[in-house]
Write a protein that holds these residues in place. Structure first.
Motif, PDB file in Angstrom:
ATOM      1  N   ALA A 163      56.525  66.627  18.034  1.00 18.50           N
ATOM      2  CA  ALA A 163      56.479  66.354  19.468  1.00 18.50           C
ATOM      3  C   ALA A 163      56.047  64.914  19.721  1.00 18.50           C
ATOM      4  O   ALA A 163      55.035  64.454  19.188  1.00 18.50           O
ATOM      5  CB  ALA A 163      55.526  67.320  20.156  1.00 18.50           C
ATOM      6  N   GLY A 164      56.821  64.197  20.522  1.00 21.71           N
ATOM      7  CA  GLY A 164      56.478  62.829  20.899  1.00 21.71           C
ATOM      8  C   GLY A 164      56.957  61.772  19.940  1.00 21.71           C
ATOM      9  O   GLY A 164      56.685  60.593  20.148  1.00 21.71           O
ATOM     10  N   GLU A 165      57.684  62.148  18.896  1.00 22.14           N
ATOM     11  CA  GLU A 165      58.147  61.156  17.934  1.00 22.14           C
ATOM     12  C   GLU A 165      59.447  60.506  18.397  1.00 22.14           C
ATOM     13  O   GLU A 165      60.374  61.181  18.849  1.00 22.14           O
ATOM     14  CB  GLU A 165      58.379  61.799  16.569  1.00 22.14           C
ATOM     15  N   VAL A 166      59.512  59.173  18.273  1.00 21.29           N
ATOM     16  CA  VAL A 166      60.722  58.396  18.525  1.00 21.29           C
ATOM     17  C   VAL A 166      61.034  57.636  17.240  1.00 21.29           C
ATOM     18  O   VAL A 166      60.180  56.913  16.720  1.00 21.29           O
ATOM     19  CB  VAL A 166      60.540  57.415  19.701  1.00 21.29           C
ATOM     20  N   SER A 167      62.248  57.810  16.729  1.00 23.45           N
ATOM     21  CA  SER A 167      62.585  57.220  15.440  1.00 23.45           C
ATOM     22  C   SER A 167      64.024  56.739  15.427  1.00 23.45           C
ATOM     23  O   SER A 167      64.770  56.887  16.396  1.00 23.45           O
ATOM     24  CB  SER A 167      62.366  58.245  14.310  1.00 23.45           C
ATOM     25  N   GLY A 168      64.420  56.172  14.309  1.00 33.98           N
ATOM     26  CA  GLY A 168      65.797  55.753  14.077  1.00 33.98           C
ATOM     27  C   GLY A 168      66.262  56.318  12.741  1.00 33.98           C
ATOM     28  O   GLY A 168      66.184  57.510  12.503  1.00 33.98           O
ATOM     29  N   HIS A 169      66.752  55.442  11.868  1.00 29.65           N
ATOM     30  CA  HIS A 169      67.045  55.735  10.462  1.00 29.65           C
ATOM     31  C   HIS A 169      68.303  56.564  10.224  1.00 29.65           C
ATOM     32  O   HIS A 169      69.098  56.233   9.350  1.00 29.65           O
ATOM     33  CB  HIS A 169      65.839  56.419   9.809  1.00 29.65           C
ATOM     34  N   LEU A 170      68.518  57.636  10.992  1.00 34.45           N
ATOM     35  CA  LEU A 170      69.623  58.549  10.708  1.00 34.45           C
ATOM     36  C   LEU A 170      70.942  58.134  11.377  1.00 34.45           C
ATOM     37  O   LEU A 170      71.984  58.728  11.078  1.00 34.45           O
ATOM     38  CB  LEU A 170      69.259  59.974  11.133  1.00 34.45           C
ATOM     39  N   HIS A 171      70.913  57.159  12.266  1.00 38.85           N
ATOM     40  CA  HIS A 171      72.136  56.660  12.907  1.00 38.85           C
ATOM     41  C   HIS A 171      72.950  57.803  13.530  1.00 38.85           C
ATOM     42  O   HIS A 171      74.127  58.005  13.209  1.00 38.85           O
ATOM     43  CB  HIS A 171      73.037  55.930  11.897  1.00 38.85           C
ATOM     44  N   PRO A 172      72.371  58.591  14.429  1.00 39.25           N
ATOM     45  CA  PRO A 172      73.083  59.765  14.957  1.00 39.25           C
ATOM     46  C   PRO A 172      74.385  59.413  15.674  1.00 39.25           C
ATOM     47  O   PRO A 172      74.492  58.389  16.355  1.00 39.25           O
ATOM     48  CB  PRO A 172      72.069  60.396  15.918  1.00 39.25           C
ATOM     49  N   ASP A 191      65.708  66.885  21.803  1.00 39.01           N
ATOM     50  CA  ASP A 191      65.516  68.261  22.276  1.00 39.01           C
ATOM     51  C   ASP A 191      64.431  68.308  23.341  1.00 39.01           C
ATOM     52  O   ASP A 191      63.903  69.366  23.661  1.00 39.01           O
ATOM     53  CB  ASP A 191      65.161  69.199  21.119  1.00 39.01           C
ATOM     54  N   GLY A 192      64.095  67.138  23.890  1.00 35.52           N
ATOM     55  CA  GLY A 192      63.041  67.054  24.887  1.00 35.52           C
ATOM     56  C   GLY A 192      61.658  66.891  24.296  1.00 35.52           C
ATOM     57  O   GLY A 192      60.708  66.592  25.016  1.00 35.52           O
ATOM     58  N   GLU A 193      61.539  67.063  22.971  1.00 33.38           N
ATOM     59  CA  GLU A 193      60.250  66.899  22.303  1.00 33.38           C
ATOM     60  C   GLU A 193      60.224  65.651  21.428  1.00 33.38           C
ATOM     61  O   GLU A 193      59.214  64.958  21.353  1.00 33.38           O
ATOM     62  CB  GLU A 193      59.933  68.134  21.467  1.00 33.38           C
ATOM     63  N   ARG A 194      61.320  65.378  20.756  1.00 32.64           N
ATOM     64  CA  ARG A 194      61.430  64.169  19.943  1.00 32.64           C
ATOM     65  C   ARG A 194      62.766  63.508  20.270  1.00 32.64           C
ATOM     66  O   ARG A 194      63.652  64.112  20.863  1.00 32.64           O
ATOM     67  CB  ARG A 194      61.317  64.487  18.454  1.00 32.64           C
ATOM     68  N   LEU A 195      62.909  62.249  19.840  1.00 37.00           N
ATOM     69  CA  LEU A 195      64.111  61.477  20.147  1.00 37.00           C
ATOM     70  C   LEU A 195      64.466  60.622  18.938  1.00 37.00           C
ATOM     71  O   LEU A 195      63.601  59.970  18.353  1.00 37.00           O
ATOM     72  CB  LEU A 195      63.860  60.585  21.367  1.00 37.00           C
TER      73      LEU A 195
END
Length: 243
Positions: A163-172, A191-195
């Motif tokens: 919850a609350g995590e914002v990340s990159g790396h996976l190139h969605p 999902d409203g919890e992470r991005l």
């Protein structure tokens, strides 16, 4: 492959300016920009992930010749976002450089542009797996992660729901099929919890959000904010196709 939980819920998305989408992540209001950048308006913070600067020259060193314009094109789009939003904080969310020698290969004009982006604001280089040492000669602060607006910013997503995590790396990337064919675009995944942010770099690829690499990261069915030409399109899980 991601499995959709039985429970359903409503996403609270609102169309913002310039085709952006405004939504919530773990209680924080965020704006998903059509450029692939994340805007935290209350904090004046602009966040981009996976620039992969000098990827073209990295491939050229190995004999795979690509047009050597990716860094200039990527910085041009970033400068345009900075000019529109005038952020107080600019966060580069890891893999800003494609390899450990990329900074040394920067054209002097591109290095000057990065210096200019730091002028008058806080520039934070969150390090990633491609640039673990961070910048050597360029201005800004190096960080392994960063807390901002109640969110935890890091390059690589941690396993399991966060919850609350914002990340990159996976190139969605999101793929949608229709009777007329299929469209595949870089996307935000939430999902409203992470991005998870899309890759911002001109030569960075995209990994389908239905790939097994995303399995277990989301507690609820994810929604993709697919990047169109001038707007972000909200696409529900059931409308997303595998490659």
């Amino acid at each position: 492959m991601l499995q959709e939980p039985a429970e359903t819920f409503a996403y609270d998305f609102a169309l913002a300016t310039c085709g952006s989408l405004r939504t919530g992540v773990a209680g924080a209001t965020v704006t998903l920009r059509a450029s692939g950048a994340l805007w935290l308006e209350a904090e004046g913070a602009l966040i981009v992930a996976d620039l992969h600067l000098e990827k073209g020259s990295s491939y050229a060193r190995r004999g795979q010749m690509l047009p050597p314009y990716d860094t200039a094109e990527t910085l041009g789009r970033l400068e345009a976002e900075v000019a529109r939003l005038a952020p107080r904080v600019l966060v580069l969310l890891g893999d800003s450089f494609h390899d450990g020698d990329s900074e040394a290969r920067l054209h002097v004009a591109d290095a000057a542009r990065l210096v200019g982006l730091a002028r008058g604001r806080q520039l934070v280089w969150v390090v990633g797996n491609h640039d673990a040492d961070g910048p050597r000669a360029l201005p800004g602060e190096r960080a392994d992660d960063l807390s901002l607006a109640g969110l935890q910013l890091r390059h690589e997503p941690r396993a399991g729901p966060q919850a609350g995590e914002v990340s990159g790396h996976l190139h969605p990337a999101a793929k949608v099929r229709s009777p007329r064919g299929a469209v595949r675009r870089r996307c935000f995944a939430t999902d409203g919890e992470r991005l998870i942010l899309p890759a911002f770099g001109a030569y960075a690829g995209g990994l389908n959000v239905r790939d097994a690499a995303f399995a277990g990261l989301f507690r609820r069915p994810l929604l993709a904010g697919a990047l169109g030409r001038d707007r972000v399109h909200a696409i529900g899980w059931r409308s997303l196709a595998a490659d």
